[in-house]
Design a protein around this motif. Structure first.
Motif, PDB file in Angstrom:
ATOM      1  N   ALA A 136      26.078  46.118  41.382  1.00 34.34           N
ATOM      2  CA  ALA A 136      26.479  44.951  40.590  1.00 34.34           C
ATOM      3  C   ALA A 136      27.848  45.197  39.943  1.00 34.34           C
ATOM      4  CB  ALA A 136      25.435  44.637  39.529  1.00 34.34           C
ATOM      5  N   PHE A 137      28.029  46.370  39.324  1.00 34.79           N
ATOM      6  CA  PHE A 137      29.315  46.641  38.669  1.00 34.79           C
ATOM      7  C   PHE A 137      30.426  46.881  39.682  1.00 34.79           C
ATOM      8  CE2 PHE A 137      26.410  47.165  35.144  1.00 34.79           C
ATOM      9  CZ  PHE A 137      27.043  46.362  34.220  1.00 34.79           C
ATOM     10  N   LYS A 145      35.682  40.798  37.409  1.00 31.05           N
ATOM     11  CA  LYS A 145      34.896  40.105  36.382  1.00 31.05           C
ATOM     12  C   LYS A 145      34.847  40.938  35.111  1.00 31.05           C
ATOM     13  CE  LYS A 145      31.545  37.986  39.531  1.00 31.05           C
ATOM     14  NZ  LYS A 145      31.419  36.594  39.132  1.00 31.05           N
ATOM     15  N   LYS A 146      34.563  40.273  33.983  1.00 28.86           N
ATOM     16  CA  LYS A 146      34.313  41.020  32.751  1.00 28.86           C
ATOM     17  C   LYS A 146      32.991  41.772  32.887  1.00 28.86           C
ATOM     18  CE  LYS A 146      35.581  39.521  28.612  1.00 28.86           C
ATOM     19  NZ  LYS A 146      35.677  38.692  27.392  1.00 28.86           N
ATOM     20  N   ILE A 147      32.896  42.925  32.224  1.00 34.57           N
ATOM     21  CA  ILE A 147      31.626  43.659  32.249  1.00 34.57           C
ATOM     22  C   ILE A 147      30.580  42.873  31.457  1.00 34.57           C
ATOM     23  CG2 ILE A 147      30.461  45.737  31.396  1.00 34.57           C
ATOM     24  CD1 ILE A 147      33.093  47.258  31.965  1.00 34.57           C
ATOM     25  N   TYR A 148      30.978  42.436  30.250  1.00 37.29           N
ATOM     26  CA  TYR A 148      30.035  41.766  29.354  1.00 37.29           C
ATOM     27  C   TYR A 148      30.822  40.906  28.397  1.00 37.29           C
ATOM     28  CZ  TYR A 148      26.506  41.409  25.577  1.00 37.29           C
ATOM     29  OH  TYR A 148      25.641  40.965  24.618  1.00 37.29           O
ATOM     30  N   ASP A 167      30.671  32.810  38.219  1.00 41.91           N
ATOM     31  CA  ASP A 167      31.857  33.528  37.772  1.00 41.91           C
ATOM     32  C   ASP A 167      31.671  34.154  36.389  1.00 41.91           C
ATOM     33  OD1 ASP A 167      34.396  34.495  38.161  1.00 41.91           O
ATOM     34  OD2 ASP A 167      35.343  32.799  37.125  1.00 41.91           O
ATOM     35  N   SER A 168      30.426  34.477  36.017  1.00 39.92           N
ATOM     36  CA  SER A 168      30.201  35.011  34.679  1.00 39.92           C
ATOM     37  C   SER A 168      30.218  36.549  34.680  1.00 39.92           C
ATOM     38  CB  SER A 168      28.889  34.446  34.132  1.00 39.92           C
ATOM     39  OG  SER A 168      27.851  34.694  35.034  1.00 39.92           O
ATOM     40  N   PRO A 169      30.197  37.161  33.482  1.00 39.09           N
ATOM     41  CA  PRO A 169      30.279  38.626  33.421  1.00 39.09           C
ATOM     42  C   PRO A 169      29.138  39.314  34.181  1.00 39.09           C
ATOM     43  CG  PRO A 169      30.486  37.655  31.231  1.00 39.09           C
ATOM     44  CD  PRO A 169      30.105  36.549  32.156  1.00 39.09           C
TER      45      PRO A 169
END
Ligand code: ADP
Ligand code: NI
Length: 216
Positions: A136-137, A145-148, A167-169
């Motif tokens: 996933a990461f 993408k942002k991590i969180y 398109d979310s973290p």
């Protein structure tokens, strides 16, 4: 050709075809899904050859990396299987797995077979646990993408279209997909294997939030 020779030829074809692919979907993923599929198939009543061939070819061309073309995987697999003169009944059974295995496809799945269920479970298990977290990461990094982001909430009951353009973290992906997989396992063996991987992801998230808040 004997079954073993067909499997070996297929391995060579898959390795060559996936040589330049994104590394969450490369030969190593196929290798893990192939091994997991065999582990599950040994405990379930299924045709081992179909399971192995389906597992080896299941990600031969991912639509995500082919402008969303959902037919290219089955077509690529079919051409290969016809070229090696596999019996057409067997070609059909393997192609059905390639067509129906993905999470995206499962929103509208009609075809069912024990062999598909096994490969689908193995593919989903590889998105869970320690490997699933890593993938996933990796994917999130690949897509920058942002991590969180505590300000962006995960979507519930994500639709097929939303899933495709998601398109979310990366942390949200756990709530949108990875933590839902446990309850989507088909086989008894798959369900058992999923329990441990699910718990590991929950523990990971618990630890993640503590570290994010600088509490520990
Ligand atoms: P499938 O091949 O079953 O359709 P995907 O191609 O969607 O599954 O996912 C393959 C891998 O990439 C999985 O490990 C999945 O968790 C990861 N992945 C897919 N979409 C995302 C996302 N939006 N964020 C993070 N990881 C993702
Ligand atoms: Ni896969």
């Amino acid at each position: 050709m004997k079954e073993q020779e067909i499997i070996e030829e297929t391995i060579e074809f898959v390795k060559k075809t996936l040589a330049d692919t994104e590394k969450g979907h490369d030969w190593d993923h196929i290798h893990r899904v192939w091994n997991l599929s065999k582990t599950i198939a040994k405990k379930e009543n299924a045709n081992m050859f179909i399971v192995e061939m389906g597992a080896l070819l299941h990600d031969i061309a991912d639509p995500k990396f082919h402008d969303g073309d959902e037919d290219i995987g089955p077509k690529t697999a079919k051409t290969f299987l016809e070229n090696i003169n596999l019996d057409c009944k067997l070609v059909d059974e393997v192609i059905k797995i390639v067509e129906n295995v993905s999470f995206r496809k499962s929103f509208e799945q009609k075809f069912k077979s024990k062999e598909l269920e096994i490969v689908q479970d193995a593919d989903r298990l590889d998105a869970m646990g320690a490997i699933g977290i890593t993938r996933a990461f990796h994917y999130g990094g690949y897509k920058n993408k942002k991590i969180y982001d505590p300000g962006i909430k995960p979507h519930n009951n994500i639709s097929r279209e939303e899933y495709k353009k998601e398109d979310s973290p990366t942390i949200n992906h756990f709530y949108e997909k990875l933590l839902l997989l446990k309850d989507r396992m088909n086989t008894k063996t798959g369900k058992e294997l999923a329990e441990k991987r699910h718990r590991f992801m929950e523990q990971f998230l618990e630890e993640f939030y503590k570290e994010w808040d600088g509490k520990e």
